[in-house]
Design a protein around this motif. Sequence first.
Motif, PDB file in Angstrom:
ATOM      1  N   SER A 122      24.146   0.989   6.774  1.00  0.00           N
ATOM      2  CA  SER A 122      23.661  -0.119   7.589  1.00  0.00           C
ATOM      3  C   SER A 122      22.287   0.247   8.128  1.00  0.00           C
ATOM      4  O   SER A 122      22.119   1.313   8.733  1.00  0.00           O
ATOM      5  N   PHE A 123      21.300  -0.633   7.929  1.00  0.00           N
ATOM      6  CA  PHE A 123      19.918  -0.373   8.321  1.00  0.00           C
ATOM      7  C   PHE A 123      19.542  -1.262   9.501  1.00  0.00           C
ATOM      8  O   PHE A 123      19.577  -2.487   9.403  1.00  0.00           O
ATOM      9  N   TYR A 124      19.170  -0.617  10.608  1.00  0.00           N
ATOM     10  CA  TYR A 124      18.813  -1.347  11.824  1.00  0.00           C
ATOM     11  C   TYR A 124      17.313  -1.610  11.901  1.00  0.00           C
ATOM     12  O   TYR A 124      16.870  -2.722  12.134  1.00  0.00           O
ATOM     13  N   GLU A 125      16.515  -0.584  11.680  1.00  0.00           N
ATOM     14  CA  GLU A 125      15.063  -0.751  11.671  1.00  0.00           C
ATOM     15  C   GLU A 125      14.422   0.434  10.960  1.00  0.00           C
ATOM     16  O   GLU A 125      15.017   1.506  10.852  1.00  0.00           O
ATOM     17  N   ILE A 126      13.212   0.213  10.461  1.00  0.00           N
ATOM     18  CA  ILE A 126      12.434   1.280   9.843  1.00  0.00           C
ATOM     19  C   ILE A 126      11.094   1.339  10.550  1.00  0.00           C
ATOM     20  O   ILE A 126      10.502   0.303  10.886  1.00  0.00           O
ATOM     21  N   CYS A 127      10.617   2.545  10.830  1.00  0.00           N
ATOM     22  CA  CYS A 127       9.436   2.740  11.675  1.00  0.00           C
ATOM     23  C   CYS A 127       8.398   3.578  10.929  1.00  0.00           C
ATOM     24  O   CYS A 127       8.731   4.587  10.307  1.00  0.00           O
ATOM     25  N   PHE A 128       7.143   3.160  11.044  1.00  0.00           N
ATOM     26  CA  PHE A 128       6.020   3.865  10.415  1.00  0.00           C
ATOM     27  C   PHE A 128       5.025   4.268  11.500  1.00  0.00           C
ATOM     28  O   PHE A 128       4.695   3.455  12.377  1.00  0.00           O
ATOM     29  N   TYR A 129       4.528   5.493  11.402  1.00  0.00           N
ATOM     30  CA  TYR A 129       3.448   5.893  12.303  1.00  0.00           C
ATOM     31  C   TYR A 129       2.128   5.825  11.536  1.00  0.00           C
ATOM     32  O   TYR A 129       1.939   6.514  10.525  1.00  0.00           O
ATOM     33  N   LEU A 130       1.198   4.987  12.026  1.00  0.00           N
ATOM     34  CA  LEU A 130      -0.092   4.764  11.384  1.00  0.00           C
ATOM     35  C   LEU A 130      -1.197   4.985  12.409  1.00  0.00           C
ATOM     36  O   LEU A 130      -0.996   4.797  13.613  1.00  0.00           O
ATOM     37  N   ASP A 131      -2.369   5.383  11.928  1.00  0.00           N
ATOM     38  CA  ASP A 131      -3.498   5.623  12.833  1.00  0.00           C
ATOM     39  C   ASP A 131      -4.780   5.130  12.178  1.00  0.00           C
ATOM     40  O   ASP A 131      -5.396   5.839  11.370  1.00  0.00           O
ATOM     41  N   TYR A 132      -5.180   3.924  12.541  1.00  0.00           N
ATOM     42  CA  TYR A 132      -6.385   3.336  11.954  1.00  0.00           C
ATOM     43  C   TYR A 132      -7.639   4.098  12.370  1.00  0.00           C
ATOM     44  O   TYR A 132      -8.606   4.203  11.594  1.00  0.00           O
ATOM     45  N   ASN A 133      -7.661   4.659  13.572  1.00  0.00           N
ATOM     46  CA  ASN A 133      -8.850   5.374  14.053  1.00  0.00           C
ATOM     47  C   ASN A 133      -9.158   6.594  13.183  1.00  0.00           C
ATOM     48  O   ASN A 133     -10.336   6.942  13.003  1.00  0.00           O
ATOM     49  N   LEU A 134      -8.123   7.239  12.644  1.00  0.00           N
ATOM     50  CA  LEU A 134      -8.330   8.408  11.803  1.00  0.00           C
ATOM     51  C   LEU A 134      -8.409   8.061  10.316  1.00  0.00           C
ATOM     52  O   LEU A 134      -9.173   8.678   9.574  1.00  0.00           O
ATOM     53  N   ASP A 135      -7.629   7.081   9.892  1.00  0.00           N
ATOM     54  CA  ASP A 135      -7.476   6.828   8.454  1.00  0.00           C
ATOM     55  C   ASP A 135      -8.323   5.673   7.927  1.00  0.00           C
ATOM     56  O   ASP A 135      -8.538   5.584   6.715  1.00  0.00           O
ATOM     57  N   GLU A 136      -8.741   4.789   8.790  1.00  0.00           N
ATOM     58  CA  GLU A 136      -9.620   3.662   8.437  1.00  0.00           C
ATOM     59  C   GLU A 136      -9.155   2.942   7.174  1.00  0.00           C
ATOM     60  O   GLU A 136      -8.098   2.323   7.166  1.00  0.00           O
ATOM     61  N   SER A 137      -9.894   3.035   6.078  1.00  0.00           N
ATOM     62  CA  SER A 137      -9.580   2.254   4.878  1.00  0.00           C
ATOM     63  C   SER A 137      -8.292   2.709   4.190  1.00  0.00           C
ATOM     64  O   SER A 137      -7.809   2.029   3.286  1.00  0.00           O
ATOM     65  N   TYR A 138      -7.714   3.835   4.596  1.00  0.00           N
ATOM     66  CA  TYR A 138      -6.435   4.285   4.051  1.00  0.00           C
ATOM     67  C   TYR A 138      -5.247   3.648   4.789  1.00  0.00           C
ATOM     68  O   TYR A 138      -4.109   3.837   4.384  1.00  0.00           O
ATOM     69  N   THR A 139      -5.500   2.924   5.863  1.00  0.00           N
ATOM     70  CA  THR A 139      -4.427   2.372   6.691  1.00  0.00           C
ATOM     71  C   THR A 139      -3.829   1.130   6.034  1.00  0.00           C
ATOM     72  O   THR A 139      -4.567   0.208   5.666  1.00  0.00           O
ATOM     73  N   PRO A 140      -2.514   1.057   5.889  1.00  0.00           N
ATOM     74  CA  PRO A 140      -1.889  -0.125   5.288  1.00  0.00           C
ATOM     75  C   PRO A 140      -2.177  -1.393   6.084  1.00  0.00           C
ATOM     76  O   PRO A 140      -2.237  -1.383   7.322  1.00  0.00           O
ATOM     77  N   LYS A 141      -2.363  -2.484   5.368  1.00  0.00           N
ATOM     78  CA  LYS A 141      -2.570  -3.791   5.985  1.00  0.00           C
ATOM     79  C   LYS A 141      -1.373  -4.707   5.762  1.00  0.00           C
ATOM     80  O   LYS A 141      -1.041  -5.522   6.609  1.00  0.00           O
ATOM     81  N   GLU A 142      -0.719  -4.568   4.616  1.00  0.00           N
ATOM     82  CA  GLU A 142       0.482  -5.359   4.332  1.00  0.00           C
ATOM     83  C   GLU A 142       1.558  -4.451   3.769  1.00  0.00           C
ATOM     84  O   GLU A 142       1.324  -3.707   2.811  1.00  0.00           O
ATOM     85  N   ILE A 143       2.736  -4.504   4.388  1.00  0.00           N
ATOM     86  CA  ILE A 143       3.891  -3.706   3.976  1.00  0.00           C
ATOM     87  C   ILE A 143       5.068  -4.642   3.769  1.00  0.00           C
ATOM     88  O   ILE A 143       5.316  -5.527   4.595  1.00  0.00           O
ATOM     89  N   SER A 144       5.787  -4.462   2.677  1.00  0.00           N
ATOM     90  CA  SER A 144       7.012  -5.229   2.454  1.00  0.00           C
ATOM     91  C   SER A 144       8.179  -4.270   2.272  1.00  0.00           C
ATOM     92  O   SER A 144       8.002  -3.128   1.833  1.00  0.00           O
ATOM     93  N   VAL A 145       9.365  -4.740   2.629  1.00  0.00           N
ATOM     94  CA  VAL A 145      10.581  -3.932   2.547  1.00  0.00           C
ATOM     95  C   VAL A 145      11.589  -4.675   1.683  1.00  0.00           C
ATOM     96  O   VAL A 145      11.851  -5.869   1.889  1.00  0.00           O
ATOM     97  N   LYS A 146      12.146  -3.961   0.709  1.00  0.00           N
ATOM     98  CA  LYS A 146      13.172  -4.516  -0.176  1.00  0.00           C
ATOM     99  C   LYS A 146      14.438  -3.671  -0.051  1.00  0.00           C
ATOM    100  O   LYS A 146      14.361  -2.449   0.072  1.00  0.00           O
ATOM    101  N   VAL A 147      15.576  -4.336  -0.095  1.00  0.00           N
ATOM    102  CA  VAL A 147      16.868  -3.660   0.051  1.00  0.00           C
ATOM    103  C   VAL A 147      17.792  -4.140  -1.057  1.00  0.00           C
ATOM    104  O   VAL A 147      17.763  -5.316  -1.446  1.00  0.00           O
ATOM    105  N   GLY A 148      18.604  -3.237  -1.581  1.00  0.00           N
ATOM    106  CA  GLY A 148      19.573  -3.606  -2.609  1.00  0.00           C
ATOM    107  C   GLY A 148      20.623  -2.538  -2.789  1.00  0.00           C
ATOM    108  O   GLY A 148      20.617  -1.509  -2.107  1.00  0.00           O
TER     109      GLY A 148
END
Length: 272
Positions: free
Chosen positions: A83-109
């Motif tokens: 059972s999946f309640y939530e998924i969490c990502f730690y991102l840092d735009y100040n350090l990663d700039e153009s490497y920072t994700p802008k769109e993320i999708s989650v698929k389950v099966g």
Amino acid sequence: ALAVPPNPSHAHSSTLFLTATPSLLSSKSNLYREIGHSAIWSLSTAKPGNGVEQLRDSSYDTYWQSDGGQPHYMNLQFSKRMSFYEICFYLDYNLDESYTPKEISVKVGMTFHDLVQVRVCELKEPVGWIVVPLWESVEEEDMEDGLQNMYGGGSHDMDPYVFYEEEVEEEEEEDPLHRAPRTLKRRKKKRPIRGHFIQICISSMHQNGRDTHIRQVKIFGPRNQEELSKPSWGRSTSSSGNSKSQRGEDDAWICGVPKFQTVGMSQFSTIR
């Protein structure tokens, strides 16, 4: 690298516009747990020294860096249905700039070949934790004894696959027979998504970047309902009030302490 399955149905997906929070809340840690250690992790691509180990080392200074064309994939496979309640990502735009994700999708099966997209998230220069909910919110209405059902009492048994919260909204309803107003208690519950396989897809980056940086990933699932504390006032007791079996059951639920399941931990189940 794993092959990418055809696009699944988007019937159950919804777009979320999420903002980052500086830290993960721990106020409900007795209600859910981190289950990422139970999964087999794989990545579509990774630079040497920037892979799964860096995603899971609990350090904000390390990160996964992809090394290939978009989109980038992260796969989590569990040996049993979870059972999946939530998924969490730690991102840092100040350090990663153009490497920072802008769109993320989650698929389950259940397998790699029957994945269904359940969430699409849009981000804007995040710095901190992005929390993606993987549950469906459901409300139930009960009369004044509604709280008893939440703890397993009353006439209805608790759904083992539903994560119950103790947030209860009260409101008064006019009685059509001109009696005293009735008080309705509306309790909130969250039904987590269940499956064997989760795939996270990073489809675009800020500033049209190609590769991605993700510094930490944690996935949470609700604890088993039988492991949660149940206050004694939420259950019926025997007429004598001193049944040994009833007392033993009550003692096992005091202060939110779970029942230990393994032989190694059973030595800590009582105070000597």
